[in-house]
Design an enzyme around this catalytic site. Structure first.
Site, PDB file in Angstrom:
ATOM      1  CG  ASN A 156      47.093  45.695  42.973  1.00 11.28           C
ATOM      2  OD1 ASN A 156      48.136  45.858  42.346  1.00 11.28           O
ATOM      3  ND2 ASN A 156      46.879  44.648  43.760  1.00 11.28           N
TER       4      ASN A 156
ATOM      5  CE  LYS B  37      45.324  41.915  41.604  1.00 13.59           C
ATOM      6  NZ  LYS B  37      44.682  40.736  42.111  1.00 13.59           N
TER       7      LYS B  37
ATOM      8  CG  HIS C 128      47.601  42.287  47.359  1.00 12.26           C
ATOM      9  ND1 HIS C 128      47.390  41.012  46.894  1.00 12.26           N
ATOM     10  CD2 HIS C 128      46.606  43.040  46.838  1.00 12.26           C
ATOM     11  CE1 HIS C 128      46.310  41.009  46.118  1.00 12.26           C
ATOM     12  NE2 HIS C 128      45.825  42.230  46.074  1.00 12.26           N
TER      13      HIS C 128
ATOM     14  CD  GLU D 144      47.162  38.879  43.853  1.00  9.07           C
ATOM     15  OE1 GLU D 144      47.878  39.769  43.375  1.00  9.07           O
ATOM     16  OE2 GLU D 144      45.966  38.732  43.526  1.00  9.07           O
TER      17      GLU D 144
ATOM     18  CD  GLU E  35      42.457  43.869  48.432  1.00  7.21           C
ATOM     19  OE1 GLU E  35      41.957  44.425  47.454  1.00  7.21           O
ATOM     20  OE2 GLU E  35      43.570  43.319  48.393  1.00  7.21           O
TER      21      GLU E  35
ATOM     22  N   GLY F 212      39.813  38.474  42.599  1.00 10.77           N
ATOM     23  CA  GLY F 212      39.938  37.924  41.253  1.00 10.77           C
ATOM     24  C   GLY F 212      39.011  36.759  40.963  1.00 10.77           C
TER      25      GLY F 212
ATOM     26  CB  SER G 127      35.149  40.341  42.853  1.00  7.47           C
ATOM     27  OG  SER G 127      36.025  39.244  42.626  1.00  7.47           O
TER      28      SER G 127
HETATM   29  C1  PEP Z   1      43.195  43.086  44.457  1.00  4.84           C
HETATM   30  O1  PEP Z   1      44.035  42.420  43.901  1.00  4.84           O
HETATM   31  O2  PEP Z   1      43.523  43.882  45.355  1.00  4.84           O
HETATM   32  C2  PEP Z   1      41.816  42.950  44.023  1.00  4.84           C
HETATM   33  C3  PEP Z   1      40.885  43.452  44.791  1.00  4.84           C
HETATM   34  O3  PEP Z   1      41.589  42.276  42.853  1.00  4.84           O
HETATM   35  P1  PEP Z   1      40.187  42.101  42.076  1.00  4.84           P
HETATM   36  O4  PEP Z   1      39.499  43.446  42.105  1.00  4.84           O
HETATM   37  O5  PEP Z   1      40.565  41.689  40.694  1.00  4.84           O
HETATM   38  O6  PEP Z   1      39.409  41.085  42.813  1.00  4.84           O
END
Ligand code: PEP
Length: 247
Positions: A8, A10, A92, A94, A162, A168, A207
């Site tokens: 992703n 973003k 997601h 976000e 997630e 992040g 992460s």
């Molecule tokens: C995400 O935004 O779906 C995600 C898992 O981000 P990160 O791997 O940076 O934690």
């Protein structure tokens, strides 16, 4: 079941970033392991050209719940499909936080995606406060029930677990915590969708990095990962894909 490493991007990436895709394609071609990159909408079409005939597929990061109409700035599932996408990330955290997306809206978007022939990658996850309060499985269960529409199958749905607090942040749940939630999701899908649930891939996201991917992919009911930051660099994402191929 074909494992899936999904990236992703973003709100990151311009035309020059496609060099990372060229490098990734030079690194990996294992057909048993699907790579998916979800770039900003501006890069969908050129990425689809690069991905044609490779193990890489292309996805959107969101779509509108309606097929067309007066929705300035939004993008429909059919538009994503037309630009070369085969899937779309929905719900997601976000989007849930920044745009107030509810489970009900996510389910509507998933139906719009299905109608357009896209696979919906539906994201679920608890906040840190919810985990601390011992409510993780209640939250995941409610999101699963509300965000995944009837008729889900492996052909039209992927679920990404997630934890919001892991996205992040560099913080990752323990392997036991990941196992508990993935087992719960697997059992919940089986109870609701029966045999069709068996082919629904469950991704872990939050992460995931080259240094922790291999151990996460050993967890039961983890069929791949949804990767944010580490998907931006071919060397990092390539190492994660290699770990998935080896799992
Ligand atoms: C995400 O935004 O779906 C995600 C898992 O981000 P990160 O791997 O940076 O934690």
């Amino acid at each position: 079941m074909r494992r899936l490493a999904a990236g992703n991007w973003k709100m990151n990436g311009v035309s020059a970033s496609l060099d990372e895709i060229r490098a990734l394609l030079a690194l990996h071609s294992d057909p048993a392991c699907e790579m998916l990159i979800c770039p900003p909408a501006t890069l969908l079409a050129p990425l689809a050209v690069l991905a044609a005939g490779t193990a890489l597929s292309v996805g959107g990061q969101d779509c509108h719940q309606n097929a067309s109409g007066a929705h300035t700035g939004d993008i429909s599932a059919a538009m994503l499909k037309d630009a070369g996408a085969g899937s779309v990330i929905l719900g997601h955290s976000e989007r849930r936080a920044d745009h107030g997306e509810t489970d009900q809206l996510v389910a509507q978007k998933a139906l719009a995606a299905r109608e357009a022939g896209l696979v919906a990658v539906i994201c679920l996850g608890e906040t840190e406060g919810e985990r601390d309060a011992g409510r993780t499985l209640d939250v995941i269960g409610a999101q699963l029930a509300g965000s995944v529409p009837d008729g889900a199958s492996g052909a039209n749905t992927v679920i990404a677990y997630e934890p919001v607090w892991a996205i992040g942040t560099g913080r990752v749940p323990t392997l036991d915590q990941i196992a508990e939630v993935h087992d719960f999701i697997s059992r919940s899908l089986n109870a609701r969708f029966g045999t069709a649930a068996g082919a629904i891939r469950l991704l872990y996201g939050g992460s995931v990095k080259p240094s922790n991917a291999a151990e996460i992919f050993e967890v039961p009911h983890v069929h791949g990962a949804l990767v944010g930051g580490a998907s931006l660099k071919a060397s990092d994402f390539g190492t994660i894909v290699a770990a998935l191929s080896a799992a």
